[in-house]
Design a protein around this motif. Structure first.
Motif, PDB file in Angstrom:
ATOM      1  N   ARG A  16       6.566 -81.618  39.775  1.00 15.93           N
ATOM      2  CA  ARG A  16       6.263 -83.089  40.068  1.00 15.93           C
ATOM      3  C   ARG A  16       4.665 -82.896  40.672  1.00 15.93           C
ATOM      4  O   ARG A  16       3.996 -81.733  40.730  1.00 15.93           O
ATOM      5  N   THR A  17       4.181 -84.001  40.953  1.00 24.12           N
ATOM      6  CA  THR A  17       3.029 -84.067  41.623  1.00 24.12           C
ATOM      7  C   THR A  17       2.847 -83.228  42.903  1.00 24.12           C
ATOM      8  O   THR A  17       1.856 -82.673  43.337  1.00 24.12           O
ATOM      9  N   TYR A  18       3.935 -83.095  43.608  1.00 27.84           N
ATOM     10  CA  TYR A  18       3.911 -82.362  44.767  1.00 27.84           C
ATOM     11  C   TYR A  18       3.705 -80.647  44.546  1.00 27.84           C
ATOM     12  O   TYR A  18       2.951 -80.024  45.062  1.00 27.84           O
ATOM     13  N   GLU A  19       4.658 -80.157  43.552  1.00 27.53           N
ATOM     14  CA  GLU A  19       4.106 -78.684  43.057  1.00 27.53           C
ATOM     15  C   GLU A  19       2.680 -78.685  42.323  1.00 27.53           C
ATOM     16  O   GLU A  19       2.121 -77.660  42.560  1.00 27.53           O
ATOM     17  N   ALA A  20       2.445 -79.739  41.839  1.00 26.26           N
ATOM     18  CA  ALA A  20       1.067 -79.660  41.119  1.00 26.26           C
ATOM     19  C   ALA A  20      -0.097 -79.815  41.909  1.00 26.26           C
ATOM     20  O   ALA A  20      -1.305 -78.887  41.815  1.00 26.26           O
ATOM     21  N   ARG A  21      -0.036 -80.398  43.282  1.00 24.89           N
ATOM     22  CA  ARG A  21      -1.069 -80.237  44.603  1.00 24.89           C
ATOM     23  C   ARG A  21      -1.148 -78.920  44.794  1.00 24.89           C
ATOM     24  O   ARG A  21      -2.208 -78.423  45.266  1.00 24.89           O
ATOM     25  N   ALA A  49      -4.165 -76.358  44.949  1.00 24.92           N
ATOM     26  CA  ALA A  49      -4.708 -75.573  46.150  1.00 24.92           C
ATOM     27  C   ALA A  49      -4.676 -74.119  46.030  1.00 24.92           C
ATOM     28  O   ALA A  49      -5.491 -73.439  46.345  1.00 24.92           O
ATOM     29  N   THR A  50      -3.651 -73.601  45.515  1.00 25.53           N
ATOM     30  CA  THR A  50      -3.295 -71.950  45.314  1.00 25.53           C
ATOM     31  C   THR A  50      -4.402 -71.473  44.631  1.00 25.53           C
ATOM     32  O   THR A  50      -5.159 -70.393  44.705  1.00 25.53           O
ATOM     33  N   ALA A  84      -7.655 -71.363  46.356  1.00 21.93           N
ATOM     34  CA  ALA A  84      -7.770 -70.433  47.253  1.00 21.93           C
ATOM     35  C   ALA A  84      -7.826 -69.091  46.672  1.00 21.93           C
ATOM     36  O   ALA A  84      -8.734 -68.109  47.002  1.00 21.93           O
ATOM     37  N   ARG A  85      -6.992 -68.577  45.623  1.00 21.47           N
ATOM     38  CA  ARG A  85      -7.328 -67.328  44.724  1.00 21.47           C
ATOM     39  C   ARG A  85      -8.781 -67.333  44.281  1.00 21.47           C
ATOM     40  O   ARG A  85      -9.074 -66.071  44.138  1.00 21.47           O
ATOM     41  N   ALA A  86      -9.475 -68.215  43.926  1.00 20.72           N
ATOM     42  CA  ALA A  86     -10.918 -68.305  43.469  1.00 20.72           C
ATOM     43  C   ALA A  86     -11.624 -68.255  44.683  1.00 20.72           C
ATOM     44  O   ALA A  86     -12.960 -68.383  44.382  1.00 20.72           O
ATOM     45  N   GLN A  87     -11.176 -67.973  45.727  1.00 16.55           N
ATOM     46  CA  GLN A  87     -12.123 -68.013  47.045  1.00 16.55           C
ATOM     47  C   GLN A  87     -12.846 -69.155  47.370  1.00 16.55           C
ATOM     48  O   GLN A  87     -14.052 -69.050  47.653  1.00 16.55           O
ATOM     49  N   VAL A  88     -12.222 -70.114  46.845  1.00 18.37           N
ATOM     50  CA  VAL A  88     -13.249 -71.718  47.120  1.00 18.37           C
ATOM     51  C   VAL A  88     -12.960 -71.782  48.589  1.00 18.37           C
ATOM     52  O   VAL A  88     -11.798 -71.479  49.265  1.00 18.37           O
ATOM     53  N   GLU A 140      -1.484 -74.895  57.287  1.00 23.40           N
ATOM     54  CA  GLU A 140      -0.068 -74.792  57.209  1.00 23.40           C
ATOM     55  C   GLU A 140       0.330 -74.726  55.792  1.00 23.40           C
ATOM     56  O   GLU A 140       1.760 -74.524  55.999  1.00 23.40           O
ATOM     57  N   ILE A 141      -0.223 -74.822  54.924  1.00 28.69           N
ATOM     58  CA  ILE A 141       0.547 -74.765  53.718  1.00 28.69           C
ATOM     59  C   ILE A 141       1.048 -73.263  53.401  1.00 28.69           C
ATOM     60  O   ILE A 141       0.105 -72.440  53.664  1.00 28.69           O
ATOM     61  N   PRO A 142       2.238 -72.905  53.118  1.00 28.78           N
ATOM     62  CA  PRO A 142       2.726 -71.570  52.803  1.00 28.78           C
ATOM     63  C   PRO A 142       1.776 -70.701  51.894  1.00 28.78           C
ATOM     64  O   PRO A 142       1.246 -71.320  50.683  1.00 28.78           O
ATOM     65  N   GLY A 143       1.232 -69.615  52.248  1.00 30.31           N
ATOM     66  CA  GLY A 143       0.504 -68.839  51.670  1.00 30.31           C
ATOM     67  C   GLY A 143      -1.205 -69.167  51.997  1.00 30.31           C
ATOM     68  O   GLY A 143      -2.053 -68.209  51.487  1.00 30.31           O
ATOM     69  N   PHE A 144      -1.350 -69.824  52.631  1.00 34.55           N
ATOM     70  CA  PHE A 144      -2.699 -70.078  52.952  1.00 34.55           C
ATOM     71  C   PHE A 144      -3.209 -69.598  54.516  1.00 34.55           C
ATOM     72  O   PHE A 144      -4.360 -69.387  54.835  1.00 34.55           O
ATOM     73  N   SER A 145      -2.077 -69.132  55.131  1.00 32.50           N
ATOM     74  CA  SER A 145      -2.431 -68.427  56.681  1.00 32.50           C
ATOM     75  C   SER A 145      -2.678 -67.271  56.626  1.00 32.50           C
ATOM     76  O   SER A 145      -2.512 -66.435  55.570  1.00 32.50           O
TER      77      SER A 145
END
Length: 98
Positions: free
Chosen positions: A57-62, A66-67, A70-74, A93-98
């Motif tokens: 859904r749009t939630y997972e797409a967002r 972001a992931t 982040a992996r591209a070091q933006v 606070e998004i899981p995987g960002f801390s």
């Protein structure tokens, strides 16, 4: 954007015609909610047609957006802004960002 957006040099203008300066906050919320529901229904149909058995859904797409950034070091500030967060703390606070 070119197909459905409205072009304007005014940075305060909304991109899509469903929203404009004359609508109140409740009408904006309802328009965004309805659009999100419509997009989610279309995603279900697309996934079904492609034979993909996953809930996207749009939630997972967002979060995928972001992931990937982040992996591209933006920079986190760019990701946070793209997600519409008012502070970096929300993005962190998004899981995987801390």
């Amino acid at each position: 954007m070119k197909k459905w957006g409205q072009s304007s040099s005014d940075q305060n203008e909304f991109v899509f015609p469903e929203l404009n300066q004359q609508v109140n906050e409740k009408e904006i919320y309802l328009a965004v909610y309805n659009l999100t529901q419509r997009v989610n229904r279309m995603l279900v149909l697309i996934l079904k047609e492609l034979g993909i058995q996953a809930k996207i859904r749009t939630y997972e797409a967002r979060h995928s957006y972001a992931t990937m950034l982040a992996r591209a070091q933006v920079p986190l500030a760019f990701i946070s802004q793209g997600l519409g967060h008012s502070s970096l703390t929300t993005t962190e606070e998004i899981p995987g960002f801390s």
